[in-house]
Design a protein around this motif. Sequence first.
Motif, PDB file in Angstrom:
ATOM      1  N   ALA A  71       5.857  13.046 -52.334  1.00  0.00           N
ATOM      2  CA  ALA A  71       5.125  14.091 -53.065  1.00  0.00           C
ATOM      3  C   ALA A  71       5.824  15.441 -52.986  1.00  0.00           C
ATOM      4  N   HIS A  72       7.145  15.444 -53.094  1.00  0.00           N
ATOM      5  CA  HIS A  72       7.861  16.723 -53.041  1.00  0.00           C
ATOM      6  C   HIS A  72       7.493  17.556 -54.264  1.00  0.00           C
ATOM      7  N   PRO A  73       7.065  18.791 -54.078  1.00  0.00           N
ATOM      8  CA  PRO A  73       6.543  19.566 -55.205  1.00  0.00           C
ATOM      9  C   PRO A  73       7.559  19.814 -56.310  1.00  0.00           C
ATOM     10  N   THR A  74       8.827  19.996 -55.981  1.00  0.00           N
ATOM     11  CA  THR A  74       9.828  20.249 -57.024  1.00  0.00           C
ATOM     12  C   THR A  74      10.036  19.015 -57.886  1.00  0.00           C
ATOM     13  N   VAL A  75      10.110  17.842 -57.269  1.00  0.00           N
ATOM     14  CA  VAL A  75      10.328  16.605 -58.027  1.00  0.00           C
ATOM     15  C   VAL A  75       9.094  16.261 -58.855  1.00  0.00           C
ATOM     16  N   THR A  76       7.902  16.372 -58.258  1.00  0.00           N
ATOM     17  CA  THR A  76       6.691  16.052 -59.021  1.00  0.00           C
ATOM     18  C   THR A  76       6.505  17.009 -60.187  1.00  0.00           C
ATOM     19  N   ALA A  77       6.848  18.270 -59.994  1.00  0.00           N
ATOM     20  CA  ALA A  77       6.741  19.240 -61.089  1.00  0.00           C
ATOM     21  C   ALA A  77       7.742  18.935 -62.193  1.00  0.00           C
ATOM     22  N   ALA A  78       8.968  18.560 -61.826  1.00  0.00           N
ATOM     23  CA  ALA A  78       9.985  18.244 -62.829  1.00  0.00           C
ATOM     24  C   ALA A  78       9.589  17.023 -63.643  1.00  0.00           C
ATOM     25  N   THR A 323      16.063  16.220 -57.725  1.00  0.00           N
ATOM     26  CA  THR A 323      16.414  15.743 -56.393  1.00  0.00           C
ATOM     27  C   THR A 323      17.744  16.333 -55.931  1.00  0.00           C
ATOM     28  N   LEU A 324      18.751  16.266 -56.787  1.00  0.00           N
ATOM     29  CA  LEU A 324      20.060  16.823 -56.430  1.00  0.00           C
ATOM     30  C   LEU A 324      19.965  18.328 -56.201  1.00  0.00           C
ATOM     31  N   GLY A 325      19.160  18.993 -57.012  1.00  0.00           N
ATOM     32  CA  GLY A 325      19.004  20.435 -56.875  1.00  0.00           C
ATOM     33  C   GLY A 325      18.385  20.832 -55.543  1.00  0.00           C
ATOM     34  N   VAL A 326      17.371  20.076 -55.104  1.00  0.00           N
ATOM     35  CA  VAL A 326      16.725  20.391 -53.829  1.00  0.00           C
ATOM     36  C   VAL A 326      17.668  20.106 -52.663  1.00  0.00           C
ATOM     37  N   ILE A 327      18.408  19.008 -52.732  1.00  0.00           N
ATOM     38  CA  ILE A 327      19.366  18.699 -51.663  1.00  0.00           C
ATOM     39  C   ILE A 327      20.355  19.848 -51.496  1.00  0.00           C
ATOM     40  N   GLU A 328      20.828  20.376 -52.614  1.00  0.00           N
ATOM     41  CA  GLU A 328      21.781  21.487 -52.550  1.00  0.00           C
ATOM     42  C   GLU A 328      21.099  22.786 -52.126  1.00  0.00           C
ATOM     43  N   ARG A 329      19.961  23.083 -52.717  1.00  0.00           N
ATOM     44  CA  ARG A 329      19.249  24.340 -52.435  1.00  0.00           C
ATOM     45  C   ARG A 329      18.851  24.447 -50.965  1.00  0.00           C
ATOM     46  N   ASP A 330      18.379  23.353 -50.397  1.00  0.00           N
ATOM     47  CA  ASP A 330      17.867  23.360 -49.031  1.00  0.00           C
ATOM     48  C   ASP A 330      18.913  22.937 -47.999  1.00  0.00           C
ATOM     49  N   ASP A 331      20.154  22.813 -48.427  1.00  0.00           N
ATOM     50  CA  ASP A 331      21.266  22.458 -47.525  1.00  0.00           C
ATOM     51  C   ASP A 331      20.940  21.201 -46.727  1.00  0.00           C
ATOM     52  N   LEU A 332      20.463  20.171 -47.429  1.00  0.00           N
ATOM     53  CA  LEU A 332      20.042  18.961 -46.744  1.00  0.00           C
ATOM     54  C   LEU A 332      21.211  18.111 -46.261  1.00  0.00           C
ATOM     55  N   LEU A 333      22.399  18.295 -46.823  1.00  0.00           N
ATOM     56  CA  LEU A 333      23.550  17.575 -46.285  1.00  0.00           C
ATOM     57  C   LEU A 333      23.805  17.986 -44.841  1.00  0.00           C
ATOM     58  N   GLU A 334      23.702  19.274 -44.570  1.00  0.00           N
ATOM     59  CA  GLU A 334      23.847  19.753 -43.188  1.00  0.00           C
ATOM     60  C   GLU A 334      22.705  19.240 -42.325  1.00  0.00           C
TER      61      GLU A 334
END
Length: 429
Positions: A71-78, A323-334
């Motif tokens: 239920a991630h808000p960015t993905v559900t909104a998109a 999904t890709l945008g949130v991974i980048e925005r929130d620095d989830l790779l780190e």
Amino acid sequence: MSDTLQSVSGGALADASNAAWTDRYTHAVMDTFGPPQRVLVRGEGAYVWDADGRRYLDLLAGIAVNALGHAHPTVTAAISAQLGTLGHVSNFFATPTQIGLAERLLHLAGAPEGSRVFFTNSGTEAVEAAFKMARRNAGDDGTRTRVLALEGGFHGRSMGALALTAKAAYREPFEPLPGGVEHVPFGDTAALDEAFSPEAVVERGGVAAFVVEPLQGEAGVRPLPPGYLAHARRLTAEAGALLVLDEVQTGVGRTGSWFAFQQPEIGGGVVPDVVTVAKGLGGGFPVGAAIAFGERAATLLGRGQHGTTFGGNPVAAAAGLATLGVIERDDLLENVRRVGAVLASEIEAAGNPLVAGVRGRGLLLAVQLTRPVAADVAAAALEAGFVVNAVAPDAIRLAPPLILTADQARDVARFFAAVTVPASADRES
């Protein structure tokens, strides 16, 4: 949620328990997975809740699918915004989200000029597309007739993907499968050399493609030995064969980079010909892709030679972009690298004699057990509030959402520090 459950159940909510839903499941759904361990009704972040109201830390994420949790808000909104604007068109037309996601994938994969994307609905379909590309790579004289894959590999359940999958229990009920596939021992460079040798080519035909996972997920999260992919790249390039990397499970940040082959210890700087991706790409929404690197690979499938109804659907593409945008925005790779290191090190440091060690990359890990009691450990984990997977008789797979926190990882480590299984429970899981 309650209104939804009541309308679906067709009865009182008091009857909507795990037991009641499971009974209905057994009468309505084909028995291809066995009885459900729980019936889940809600998710938020890295947690899910079952029909009895119990909460669990989801360390499987739908088998590496829910990259951003639930239920991630960015993905559900998109998804909601796209569905309210344009839900589906045929592939006689294009949409901005489809084009945008293709461009984004090419950029993140570091694909060279001339590269292209074919969209699918799942990882299996992406592998099927790659298999058809391999068939089209037979050469001008048609002598490249063999496709190589690794023992222990898993590439899907449809007929072409199943031909590439090595496990006999999956294959044998559906044989004969598409021919021309050879399985090479895992990580054995000498065996790979033999498969490409002039003698093998004369005897069995040339190699059209080598399909390989950088880390074998279903075999117990086994990373390829360092240098293996670079060796495979040299052999495939010399033979005119395609190097196809199945990153359905390892892609989209799962190992701490966008794709596992981009890690020097795994990929050694290789540039593949095809990469398949799915699972985490849509953050829970079905979407997959075959990424063809360079003009040669990108033109193997021409007009009318392959297709899909829902692949590249604008809603799926919107989910992928979000999904890709949130991974980048929130620095989830780190976050994956940092929390994955915490998870692995603290489980190993806990000192439980049942735990032999932890292997894998990022947040795709296997806890190696000293005894074949993985099914019992997984059951104990579920009772303790953790969703894990007994991926092998002596190994537990962890593939949590990329948003997992260090504190949640320490909760997991505390479970593995304390878990015990009686000696009488030793059995093949």
